[in-house]
Design a protein around this motif. Structure first.
Motif, PDB file in Angstrom:
ATOM      1  N   UNK A 144       4.561  -1.907 -14.909  1.00  0.00           N
ATOM      2  CA  UNK A 144       5.112  -2.268 -13.606  1.00  0.00           C
ATOM      3  C   UNK A 144       4.091  -2.741 -12.601  1.00  0.00           C
ATOM      4  N   UNK A 145       4.588  -3.094 -11.431  1.00  0.00           N
ATOM      5  CA  UNK A 145       3.759  -3.516 -10.306  1.00  0.00           C
ATOM      6  C   UNK A 145       4.279  -2.874  -9.036  1.00  0.00           C
ATOM      7  N   UNK A 146       3.380  -2.650  -8.091  1.00  0.00           N
ATOM      8  CA  UNK A 146       3.809  -2.094  -6.814  1.00  0.00           C
ATOM      9  C   UNK A 146       4.555  -3.165  -6.012  1.00  0.00           C
ATOM     10  N   UNK A 147       5.405  -2.721  -5.090  1.00  0.00           N
ATOM     11  CA  UNK A 147       6.133  -3.656  -4.224  1.00  0.00           C
ATOM     12  C   UNK A 147       5.142  -4.394  -3.333  1.00  0.00           C
ATOM     13  N   UNK A 148       5.289  -5.695  -3.254  1.00  0.00           N
ATOM     14  CA  UNK A 148       4.390  -6.504  -2.418  1.00  0.00           C
ATOM     15  C   UNK A 148       5.119  -7.243  -1.304  1.00  0.00           C
ATOM     16  N   UNK A 149       6.444  -7.297  -1.359  1.00  0.00           N
ATOM     17  CA  UNK A 149       7.160  -8.034  -0.316  1.00  0.00           C
ATOM     18  C   UNK A 149       7.124  -7.311   1.025  1.00  0.00           C
ATOM     19  N   UNK A 150       6.787  -6.021   0.991  1.00  0.00           N
ATOM     20  CA  UNK A 150       6.438  -5.281   2.206  1.00  0.00           C
ATOM     21  C   UNK A 150       4.933  -5.053   2.120  1.00  0.00           C
ATOM     22  N   UNK A 151       4.127  -5.776   2.890  1.00  0.00           N
ATOM     23  CA  UNK A 151       2.674  -5.750   2.703  1.00  0.00           C
ATOM     24  C   UNK A 151       2.044  -4.361   2.674  1.00  0.00           C
ATOM     25  N   UNK A 152       2.527  -3.448   3.495  1.00  0.00           N
ATOM     26  CA  UNK A 152       1.916  -2.114   3.538  1.00  0.00           C
ATOM     27  C   UNK A 152       2.106  -1.355   2.227  1.00  0.00           C
ATOM     28  N   UNK A 153       3.171  -1.647   1.495  1.00  0.00           N
ATOM     29  CA  UNK A 153       3.411  -0.958   0.224  1.00  0.00           C
ATOM     30  C   UNK A 153       2.511  -1.483  -0.888  1.00  0.00           C
ATOM     31  N   UNK A 154       1.970  -2.675  -0.699  1.00  0.00           N
ATOM     32  CA  UNK A 154       1.114  -3.278  -1.726  1.00  0.00           C
ATOM     33  C   UNK A 154      -0.203  -2.514  -1.897  1.00  0.00           C
ATOM     34  N   UNK A 155      -0.519  -1.611  -0.962  1.00  0.00           N
ATOM     35  CA  UNK A 155      -1.761  -0.846  -1.026  1.00  0.00           C
ATOM     36  C   UNK A 155      -1.671   0.361  -1.956  1.00  0.00           C
ATOM     37  N   UNK A 156      -0.479   0.663  -2.476  1.00  0.00           N
ATOM     38  CA  UNK A 156      -0.292   1.860  -3.292  1.00  0.00           C
ATOM     39  C   UNK A 156      -1.055   1.766  -4.610  1.00  0.00           C
TER      40      UNK A 156
END
Length: 308
Positions: free
Chosen positions: A23-35
């Motif tokens: 999988x990949x982390x959510x990136x369409x919400x920029x702050x979640x891309x840091x997970x």
């Protein structure tokens, strides 16, 4: 016996963690891309004074769509079923969680269920409060009671990131307002909705919220936090709609009432038995945690947790 259960859980988490690589982390919400996509944490609460945990169960994450379960319960408590289900339906959908197509294709143009974004916006519009902050504090007070943790708040960075990228949700809200499903200021609603999704907690907190739903609306001390019928309704929506458009397959493979969020969290409630909180931010194409789905499948099989 407790040591064996802990060992079993650790082994299942180690196996499920391998799924995160897909999988990949959510990136369409920029702050979640840091997970960190490699994280997997699990808490299981059975009503005793402690949780069974594996992984970093104290790691903070945001509720995202898992918050839809809680706002639905609160709206039902305050407004009643007739008002809530005049605004939103009870039917599953095979469409993505942020789809607008079903709204355009049916009359009246109300969302099919409270677990898709359009339905959650309709439900969130019913939460009490004159301002977005009023609504947030009212919701947080309810979450404090559910979890037993009065320190839970929201992540301002995530909320701001969501608000700045919420154009599709704004479109959904304006469509719903045009068709008189929601009333009032759309920007106020979006501000509250993005803060609602950014409420931040741990797997332990999430497991205790799940336990209240599992325990017919009562917490581990026996206090009634929500009526039995509302806990039943909410669990039903979790089964039929809680895992986005993978809910049917999840019900067959796992059979646990659950609600996911694109942060990678999953809220689970095994009726009359357990509350489960999971965090694994590597997502599949439908927005569900790869490792989180796997750990629930393993738990359900090992401990016969399916409600079916």
């Amino acid at each position: 016996m407790l040591c064996q259960k802990q060992q079993d859980l650790d082994e299942m988490v180690a196996e499920a963690k391998k799924e995160a690589k897909k999988g990949e982390v959510a990136t369409y919400i920029p702050a979640l891309a840091k997970a960190d996509p490699n994280i997997l944490a699990v808490s299981i609460f059975d009503g005793a004074s402690h949780c069974f945990v594996s992984g970093d169960s104290e790691h903070l994450f945001t509720l995202q769509s898992a918050s839809k379960v809680i706002t639905l319960a609160l709206a039902l408590m305050d407004c009643g079923e007739a008002v809530v289900f005049e605004k939103v339906g009870m039917e599953p959908t095979g469409d993505p969680f942020n789809s607008i197509s079903k709204l355009e294709a049916q009359f009246p143009s109300k969302p099919l269920n409270p677990m898709i974004n359009a339905g959650a916006l309709a439900v969130s519009s019913l939460i009490k409060g004159e301002t977005a902050q009023d609504k947030l504090q009212y919701l947080l007070h309810f979450i404090h009671r559910l979890s037993g943790n009065k320190h839970i708040t929201y992540n301002k960075e995530v909320a701001r990131s969501e608000y700045e990228t919420a154009d599709l949700n704004r479109a959904l809200a304006y469509f719903l307002k045009q068709h008189h499903i929601i009333e009032g200021d759309v920007n106020l609603l979006i501000e509250f909705y993005t803060m609602q999704c950014a409420i931040e907690l741990t797997c332990d907190d999430l497991a205790k919220i799940g336990f209240v739903l599992a325990n017919e609306g009562r917490n581990h001390e026996g206090e009634v936090i929500m009526p039995y019928e509302i806990a039943r309704l909410v669990k039903t929506f979790m089964v039929t709609c809680g895992m986005y458009n993978a809910s049917g397959e999840f019900a067959i493979k796992v059979g646990i009432p659950a609600k996911s969020g694109v942060s990678g969290c999953i809220l689970g409630a095994v009726p009359n038995r357990l509350g489960i909180g999971i965090y694994g931010p590597a997502l599949d194409e439908k927005g569900n945690s790869y490792a989180g789905m796997k750990i629930l499948e393993l738990l359900a099989a090992h401990y016969h947790l399916s409600i079916f």
